[in-house]
Design a protein around this motif. Sequence first.
Motif, PDB file in Angstrom:
ATOM      1  N   VAL A  83       0.874  -1.171   0.000  1.00 40.48           N
ATOM      2  CA  VAL A  83       0.000   0.000   0.000  1.00 40.48           C
ATOM      3  C   VAL A  83       0.913   1.223   0.000  1.00 40.48           C
ATOM      4  CG1 VAL A  83      -1.711   1.312   1.296  1.00 40.48           C
ATOM      5  CG2 VAL A  83      -1.845  -1.189   1.219  1.00 40.48           C
ATOM      6  N   THR A  84       0.696   2.116  -0.968  1.00 46.68           N
ATOM      7  CA  THR A  84       1.582   3.273  -1.133  1.00 46.68           C
ATOM      8  C   THR A  84       0.787   4.568  -1.035  1.00 46.68           C
ATOM      9  OG1 THR A  84       2.953   1.945  -2.637  1.00 46.68           O
ATOM     10  CG2 THR A  84       3.349   4.312  -2.582  1.00 46.68           C
ATOM     11  N   ILE A  85       1.287   5.490  -0.246  1.00 44.06           N
ATOM     12  CA  ILE A  85       0.680   6.813  -0.096  1.00 44.06           C
ATOM     13  C   ILE A  85       1.578   7.804  -0.823  1.00 44.06           C
ATOM     14  CG2 ILE A  85       0.051   8.598   1.561  1.00 44.06           C
ATOM     15  CD1 ILE A  85      -0.249   6.008   3.529  1.00 44.06           C
ATOM     16  N   VAL A  86       1.002   8.561  -1.754  1.00 45.46           N
ATOM     17  CA  VAL A  86       1.795   9.374  -2.682  1.00 45.46           C
ATOM     18  C   VAL A  86       1.367  10.835  -2.626  1.00 45.46           C
ATOM     19  CG1 VAL A  86       2.457   9.682  -5.094  1.00 45.46           C
ATOM     20  CG2 VAL A  86       2.034   7.373  -4.205  1.00 45.46           C
ATOM     21  N   ASP A  87       2.373  11.721  -2.632  1.00 46.66           N
ATOM     22  CA  ASP A  87       2.088  13.139  -2.822  1.00 46.66           C
ATOM     23  C   ASP A  87       3.091  13.713  -3.804  1.00 46.66           C
ATOM     24  OD1 ASP A  87       4.375  13.282  -1.048  1.00 46.66           O
ATOM     25  OD2 ASP A  87       3.782  15.324  -0.518  1.00 46.66           O
ATOM     26  N   PHE A  88       2.719  14.850  -4.395  1.00 45.97           N
ATOM     27  CA  PHE A  88       3.613  15.604  -5.271  1.00 45.97           C
ATOM     28  C   PHE A  88       3.939  16.914  -4.566  1.00 45.97           C
ATOM     29  CE2 PHE A  88       1.739  12.529  -8.027  1.00 45.97           C
ATOM     30  CZ  PHE A  88       2.726  12.233  -8.963  1.00 45.97           C
ATOM     31  N   PHE A  89       5.209  17.265  -4.541  1.00 50.45           N
ATOM     32  CA  PHE A  89       5.671  18.396  -3.743  1.00 50.45           C
ATOM     33  C   PHE A  89       6.945  18.947  -4.359  1.00 50.45           C
ATOM     34  CE2 PHE A  89       9.037  15.735  -2.669  1.00 50.45           C
ATOM     35  CZ  PHE A  89       9.933  16.392  -1.842  1.00 50.45           C
ATOM     36  N   PHE A  90       7.540  19.977  -3.729  1.00 53.67           N
ATOM     37  CA  PHE A  90       8.904  20.394  -4.056  1.00 53.67           C
ATOM     38  C   PHE A  90       9.493  21.062  -2.823  1.00 53.67           C
ATOM     39  CE2 PHE A  90       6.003  23.671  -5.315  1.00 53.67           C
ATOM     40  CZ  PHE A  90       6.638  24.912  -5.203  1.00 53.67           C
ATOM     41  N   ARG A 106       3.365  12.025  10.435  1.00 55.34           N
ATOM     42  CA  ARG A 106       2.397  11.295  11.269  1.00 55.34           C
ATOM     43  C   ARG A 106       2.005   9.977  10.631  1.00 55.34           C
ATOM     44  NH1 ARG A 106      -2.486  12.401  12.963  1.00 55.34           N
ATOM     45  NH2 ARG A 106      -3.185  13.735  11.240  1.00 55.34           N
ATOM     46  N   VAL A 107       1.816  10.007   9.308  1.00 52.44           N
ATOM     47  CA  VAL A 107       1.458   8.773   8.601  1.00 52.44           C
ATOM     48  C   VAL A 107       2.584   7.753   8.724  1.00 52.44           C
ATOM     49  CG1 VAL A 107       0.880   7.782   6.366  1.00 52.44           C
ATOM     50  CG2 VAL A 107      -0.025  10.034   6.996  1.00 52.44           C
ATOM     51  N   GLN A 108       3.814   8.208   8.512  1.00 53.17           N
ATOM     52  CA  GLN A 108       4.960   7.305   8.640  1.00 53.17           C
ATOM     53  C   GLN A 108       4.997   6.695  10.037  1.00 53.17           C
ATOM     54  OE1 GLN A 108       9.630   7.604   7.601  1.00 53.17           O
ATOM     55  NE2 GLN A 108       9.006   8.995   9.221  1.00 53.17           N
ATOM     56  N   ASP A 109       4.780   7.507  11.041  1.00 51.20           N
ATOM     57  CA  ASP A 109       4.832   7.019  12.414  1.00 51.20           C
ATOM     58  C   ASP A 109       3.731   6.000  12.681  1.00 51.20           C
ATOM     59  OD1 ASP A 109       6.039   7.208  15.111  1.00 51.20           O
ATOM     60  OD2 ASP A 109       4.063   7.961  15.673  1.00 51.20           O
ATOM     61  N   ALA A 110       2.552   6.220  12.094  1.00 52.30           N
ATOM     62  CA  ALA A 110       1.433   5.303  12.302  1.00 52.30           C
ATOM     63  C   ALA A 110       1.720   3.920  11.740  1.00 52.30           C
ATOM     64  CB  ALA A 110       0.165   5.878  11.672  1.00 52.30           C
ATOM     65  N   PHE A 111       2.577   3.848  10.714  1.00 53.34           N
ATOM     66  CA  PHE A 111       2.852   2.567  10.060  1.00 53.34           C
ATOM     67  C   PHE A 111       4.330   2.181  10.140  1.00 53.34           C
ATOM     68  CE2 PHE A 111      -0.936   4.348   8.046  1.00 53.34           C
ATOM     69  CZ  PHE A 111      -1.831   3.318   8.294  1.00 53.34           C
ATOM     70  N   TYR A 120       5.604   7.721  -1.013  1.00 55.39           N
ATOM     71  CA  TYR A 120       6.353   8.327  -2.105  1.00 55.39           C
ATOM     72  C   TYR A 120       6.041   9.827  -2.117  1.00 55.39           C
ATOM     73  CZ  TYR A 120       7.338   3.872  -4.603  1.00 55.39           C
ATOM     74  OH  TYR A 120       7.787   2.619  -4.974  1.00 55.39           O
ATOM     75  N   SER A 121       7.065  10.654  -2.019  1.00 52.42           N
ATOM     76  CA  SER A 121       6.926  12.088  -2.229  1.00 52.42           C
ATOM     77  C   SER A 121       7.707  12.430  -3.496  1.00 52.42           C
ATOM     78  CB  SER A 121       7.469  12.872  -1.028  1.00 52.42           C
ATOM     79  OG  SER A 121       6.631  12.721   0.099  1.00 52.42           O
ATOM     80  N   PRO A 145      14.432   5.809   5.380  1.00 52.65           N
ATOM     81  CA  PRO A 145      14.724   5.628   3.956  1.00 52.65           C
ATOM     82  C   PRO A 145      14.190   4.328   3.367  1.00 52.65           C
ATOM     83  CG  PRO A 145      16.699   5.293   5.286  1.00 52.65           C
ATOM     84  CD  PRO A 145      15.656   5.843   6.204  1.00 52.65           C
ATOM     85  N   GLU A 146      13.815   3.384   4.219  1.00 49.55           N
ATOM     86  CA  GLU A 146      13.237   2.136   3.721  1.00 49.55           C
ATOM     87  C   GLU A 146      11.725   2.235   3.579  1.00 49.55           C
ATOM     88  OE1 GLU A 146      14.502  -1.018   6.251  1.00 49.55           O
ATOM     89  OE2 GLU A 146      16.622  -0.809   5.715  1.00 49.55           O
ATOM     90  N   LYS A 147      11.148   3.310   4.083  1.00 51.67           N
ATOM     91  CA  LYS A 147       9.690   3.454   4.049  1.00 51.67           C
ATOM     92  C   LYS A 147       9.227   4.689   3.287  1.00 51.67           C
ATOM     93  CE  LYS A 147       7.262   2.056   7.447  1.00 51.67           C
ATOM     94  NZ  LYS A 147       6.286   1.171   6.718  1.00 51.67           N
ATOM     95  N   TRP A 148       9.970   5.778   3.396  1.00 50.57           N
ATOM     96  CA  TRP A 148       9.533   7.047   2.797  1.00 50.57           C
ATOM     97  C   TRP A 148      10.554   7.474   1.759  1.00 50.57           C
ATOM     98  CZ3 TRP A 148       8.081  11.893   6.230  1.00 50.57           C
ATOM     99  CH2 TRP A 148       7.472  12.862   5.410  1.00 50.57           C
ATOM    100  N   HIS A 149      10.142   7.428   0.488  1.00 51.73           N
ATOM    101  CA  HIS A 149      11.025   7.735  -0.635  1.00 51.73           C
ATOM    102  C   HIS A 149      10.689   9.105  -1.217  1.00 51.73           C
ATOM    103  CE1 HIS A 149      12.464   3.576  -0.696  1.00 51.73           C
ATOM    104  NE2 HIS A 149      11.203   3.219  -0.507  1.00 51.73           N
TER     105      HIS A 149
END
Length: 222
Positions: A83-90, A106-111, A120-121, A145-149
């Motif tokens: 399951v991947t949560i994705v946003d677009f940012f800069f 917060r999302v990272q901490d929850a999982f 993925y950002s 780095p293994e969870k949030w790219h």
Amino acid sequence: MKMIRVLQGLVLVCILMVPVLIILFLRNFGENTYEIPILYENGVEDPFGDCNYQNEGQHYIPDFSFVNQDSAIVGRDEMKGKVTIVDFFFTSCPSICPVMSLELERVQDAFRNEETVQLYSISIDPDYDTPERLKDYATLHQANPEKWHFLNGPKAEVYELARCGFVLPTIDGKGVPEDFIHSDKLALIDTEGRIRGYYSGTNREDVDLLILETKILLHGKD
């Protein structure tokens, strides 16, 4: 005294009935399921023909392959089975991105203990957001780095992916931070690459809903 004893008896009966009522409730309603929609089951509307969709069936996130903050290749293949949560940012974003990134903390901490959930950002200013800058930004937000790219890819591919893959409006600011336009939405993608929902990354209650529905995808019936 007799009245006091009667009242005490009634209170005791009420206390003893609570577990019974809970059991009855669970038996009667425990089979209810929480349905999370599957978006774009009949394809995505493309009134201007910008995206060249190949069919009218279920829309899936297309193939892509970018570089993360550690210069490792990460993309669509790494989403399979997760399951991947994705946003677009800069990183130089002066408005909504800092809030979105704080909510994603917060999302990272929850999982943090769920290996099958990742974030993925994706930068919409890849010329400026080199892997080195993304690394600094990831460190700022305590990213695992293994969870949030944090991903950097060719600009044309990033914009096509945002607009046509994740169906999110995105406009190039051509290096001027105030001129970039992108959505504040966080996209929830299931293990099959289907979009299951959008949530405002600047709204705490919406992010709470994202966390809840991600847990349901993981452990409930979807």
